[in-house]
Design an enzyme around this catalytic site. Structure first.
Site, PDB file in Angstrom:
ATOM      1  N   GLU A 149      78.614  84.529  40.472  1.00  0.00           N
ATOM      2  CA  GLU A 149      79.287  83.604  39.568  1.00  0.00           C
ATOM      3  C   GLU A 149      79.555  84.225  38.202  1.00  0.00           C
ATOM      4  O   GLU A 149      80.603  84.001  37.598  1.00  0.00           O
ATOM      5  CB  GLU A 149      78.440  82.336  39.420  1.00  0.00           C
ATOM      6  N   GLU A 174      73.130  68.282  34.698  1.00  0.00           N
ATOM      7  CA  GLU A 174      74.589  68.351  34.780  1.00  0.00           C
ATOM      8  C   GLU A 174      75.184  67.065  35.350  1.00  0.00           C
ATOM      9  O   GLU A 174      76.119  67.073  36.144  1.00  0.00           O
ATOM     10  CB  GLU A 174      75.023  69.565  35.621  1.00  0.00           C
ATOM     11  N   ASP A 223      71.044  80.447  33.006  1.00  0.00           N
ATOM     12  CA  ASP A 223      71.835  80.131  34.204  1.00  0.00           C
ATOM     13  C   ASP A 223      72.372  81.389  34.872  1.00  0.00           C
ATOM     14  O   ASP A 223      73.576  81.671  34.767  1.00  0.00           O
ATOM     15  CB  ASP A 223      72.995  79.197  33.840  1.00  0.00           C
TER      16      ASP A 223
END
Length: 707
Positions: free
Chosen positions: A398, A296, A370
């Protein structure tokens, strides 16, 4: 004084006030230690009414007397001949008892009933602290306190929280306010909350914390900031907690003035060695570094044509003289979008198996994409026998509804830990890989991405406290059941009354599956809003990377939906042992919960349930919503049994969850129908709004985005 207390209790009983409901705000977590009553109080008085210890000022004795004082409703003295004897193996009084204290290591302990006394014994003060919290937990649950015979040794060595907290106190993927670490005021102002944080972690066996974000700022490695970190380390030390830091790989350039950060450059090697020496001179028991590299956009060794092992080993050599470790994250993917991002970590790390230093752990997320609501276990757990692999779970939600959706995550984590890698044969579970027992690794670790913030209740909601608790308990002993952990937490958080425990348990245990069903049923994944990951957005496409979009993962067409990872597709199935690869390669033998993770399936293909794929999706959406509705009804029935503030907030959050679960269903159904145009199965209501309405919704200020 005791007689006066009993007279007051009698008066309260006569007035119908014997069981007062305390107004609470959640700050005390599971360490409430409210006064016992009846037989439970009588038993605790008899077995736990006073404490004896050679080191009366130890943290273990302090916490034990604090907890017992709350439970007994009076001060608990520390004096010779006390009913609870606390001591390490070298204490003459403990030695005289002839207890078997071998093999307890640094953290293990025993609790024994010896005649009319209760004994907590361990090899170290940290072990005594864990034993003290265990005994308090037993008292809170109001179980028998006689004939105790407890022996506990943690299954995993390093049990760590990862805080994704920035130095300006913004918490990436945080839904409970700002970071609890007020760096601007440290080291001079040390918020009392830091000690309470340490107490809470120690009570569930957590022994390490990474205090800064994996997307790191190199500033934290400068001298003034290390002095701030030292202040935290000094507070945490009596509770057996070591500090770790995320080290930005490019720090030699950013704060060291070097031309590069090449791990094979002698100047870079020397810089990191000097930096490690400096850190340990300030914090002698510093745990080590966590590294996010070449992922990332983060810098890493691949920027210089080097491997992950080159980078990890250079840092490992720097901390090795001090006993430090390196936790090197395996969450990586290339700058160019691969054919299947789920394959990336396996492709990069498996060739490096056996090349890492002995003090390096490769930190692997539970699944290969993820932290999705459901993923199959990461194939790396069955592919790197020569390297200690460290589990990374995400406690903060999340992708699971943030702080307002009730989702008890122990069942999800247990699902991963119990998964059989079949390497080299049946019984090689992920848990055995992580605890080191499968391959004989001495170093073992587990990480949990923290859900803690500055909110008064720590986690944004009362029920999110259960996930912090469950993580610690599973890191200590992964054989504990989701049911047993939830019962402990409920008893400590709300009280041991079965009229509370049983209904709350009935809410918690199916809650994770409900979220999976109304968000990402049948193996769908990564359908959340772009960036902030709030709400349904299966239509997201475009942008800088295909694998940051929803359409990349669901691949819906007029004919079907799902990511083909079979041998005819991306071939990801072959990253698993053959028994799994063969099973995942066929629709009929793939577990329904993972169907669309591994297969592109026709909308009208009939499944093992007897329903078509389209009808099954609608059924799962609806079942998830119904589960949430049932949770709301159960909670409504507990209004008179739970204190007002915690009941009211939870009731409001359950209402939000039910509304948003319906939103997830309606928006998803509208989008899928735009592909195939099929009618809804009988009894299914159409979405109340158009697809364009759902697509028009925008949430630019959703929390936790990190941008």
């Amino acid at each position: 004084m005791r007689m006066l207390g009993r007279l007051l209790a009698g008066l309260m009983l006569a007035l119908g006030l014997a069981a007062p409901v305390f107004a609470e705000d959640g700050y005390d977590l599971w360490l409430r230690f409210r006064p016992l009553a009846g037989n439970a109080l009588s038993q605790a008085e008899t077995r736990l009414g006073s404490v004896a210890a050679a080191d009366a000022g130890s943290t273990a004795v302090t916490e034990l007397t604090r907890g017992l004082t709350g439970l007994l409703g009076r001060p608990v003295p520390v004096a010779a001949g006390g009913k609870v004897l606390v001591g390490t193996a070298d204490d003459p009084t403990i030695k005289s008892l002839g207890l078997d204290l071998s093999g307890l290591g640094n953290d293990g302990y025993v609790i024994r009933s010896v005649q009319d006394r209760t004994v907590i014994a361990a090899g170290t003060k940290t072990g005594l602290l864990y034993g003290a919290f265990h005994l308090l937990r037993l008292a809170q649950e109001q179980g028998p306190l006689t004939a105790l015979s407890v022996r506990e040794v943690p299954r995993i060595d390093r049990r760590v929280l990862n805080h994704w907290d920035n130095l300006d106190r913004y918490v990436e993927r945080g839904y409970a306010g700002e970071s609890i670490f007020d760096w601007h005021k440290l080291p001079d102002w040390q918020d009392p909350r830091y000690k309470d944080y340490a107490r809470a972690n120690a009570s569930i066996g957590i022994n390490g914390t990474v205090v800064n974000n994996v997307n790191a700022n190199a500033t934290i490695l400068t001298r003034p900031w290390l002095e701030k970190v030292k202040a935290l380390a000094d507070i945490f030390r009596p509770y057996g907690i070591k500090i770790y830091l995320v080290a930005r790989f490019s720090a030699p350039k950013e704060i060291g003035g070097l031309a590069n950060a090449d791990p094979l450059d002698p100047a870079v090697v020397a810089w990191w060695k000097a930096k490690a020496d400096e850190v340990y001179s300030i914090i002698p028991d510093f745990g080590g570094f966590l590294i996010k590299a070449n992922s990332e956009g983060q810098p890493g060794p691949q920027d210089y044509g080097r491997t992950h092992a080159d980078g990890a080993n250079m840092l490992a050599d720097a901390v090795a003289p001090h006993g430090g470790i390196i936790m090197w994250r395996a969450f990586v993917y290339s700058h160019e979008t691969p054919d299947d991002r789920a394959k990336q970590a396996y492709s990069e790390f498996v060739p490096l198996d056996g090349t890492f230093r002995d003090n390096v752990l490769v930190q692997v997320k539970n699944g290969a994409v993820d932290f999705q609501p459901r993923e199959p276990f990461h194939p790396l757990f069955g592919a790197m026998p020569k390297t200690p692999l460290m589990m990374e779970f995400q406690i903060t939600k999340e992708y699971l509804g943030f702080a307002t959706h009730l989702a008890y995550l122990a069942p999800m984590w247990k699902e991963t830990l119990a998964a059989d890698t079949f390497r080299p044969k049946q019984g090689a579970t992920v848990a055995k890989v992580v605890d080191g027992s499968l391959d004989g690794h001495k170093l073992s670790a587990m990480a949990g991405v923290a859900n803690i913030g500055s909110d008064r209740n720590w986690t944004g909601s009362v029920f999110d406290q259960a996930n912090w608790y469950a993580y610690g308990r599973l890191a200590w002993n992964h054989d504990l059941t989701s049911d047993a952990i939830a019962r402990e937490w409920i008893a400590a958080t709300f009280g041991p009354d079965r009229a509370l425990v049983d209904p709350i348990l009935s809410m918690m245990l199916p809650s994770h599956e409900a979220v999976v069903e109304y968000m990402t049923p049948l193996g769908l994944h990564h359908l959340m809003g772009r960036g902030h990951h709030y709400g349904p957005a299966p239509w997201v496409d475009g942008g800088p990377r295909a694998d940051w979009t929803s359409v990349y993962y669901h691949r819906a067409t007029k004919d079907g939906i799902g990511f083909d990872r079979t041998r005819k597709g991306s071939g990801a199935v072959d990253q698993y042992a053959k028994v799994w690869a063969d099973r995942f390669d066929k629709v009929k033998t793939t577990p329904p919960e993972l169907l669309l993770w591994f297969h592109h399936v026709g909308w009208q293909e009939k499944l093992s349930t007897g329903r078509t794929l389209w009808a099954e999706l609608l059924y799962r959406y609806g079942h998830g919503i119904q589960t949430v509705s049932g949770m709301r009804r159960t909670w409504d029935g507990l209004k008179d049994k739970v204190d007002g503030p915690r009941w009211t907030q939870t009731a409001a959050f359950l209402a939000i969850q039910e509304r948003e679960a319906q939103w997830w269903r309606d928006a998803s159904v509208a989008y899928w129908q735009s592909f195939h145009g099929l009618p809804l199965p009988p009894g299914e209501k159409p979405p109340p709004q158009s697809l364009s309405y759902y697509q028009s919704l925008s949430f630019p200020f959703a929390p936790g985005d990190g941008k």
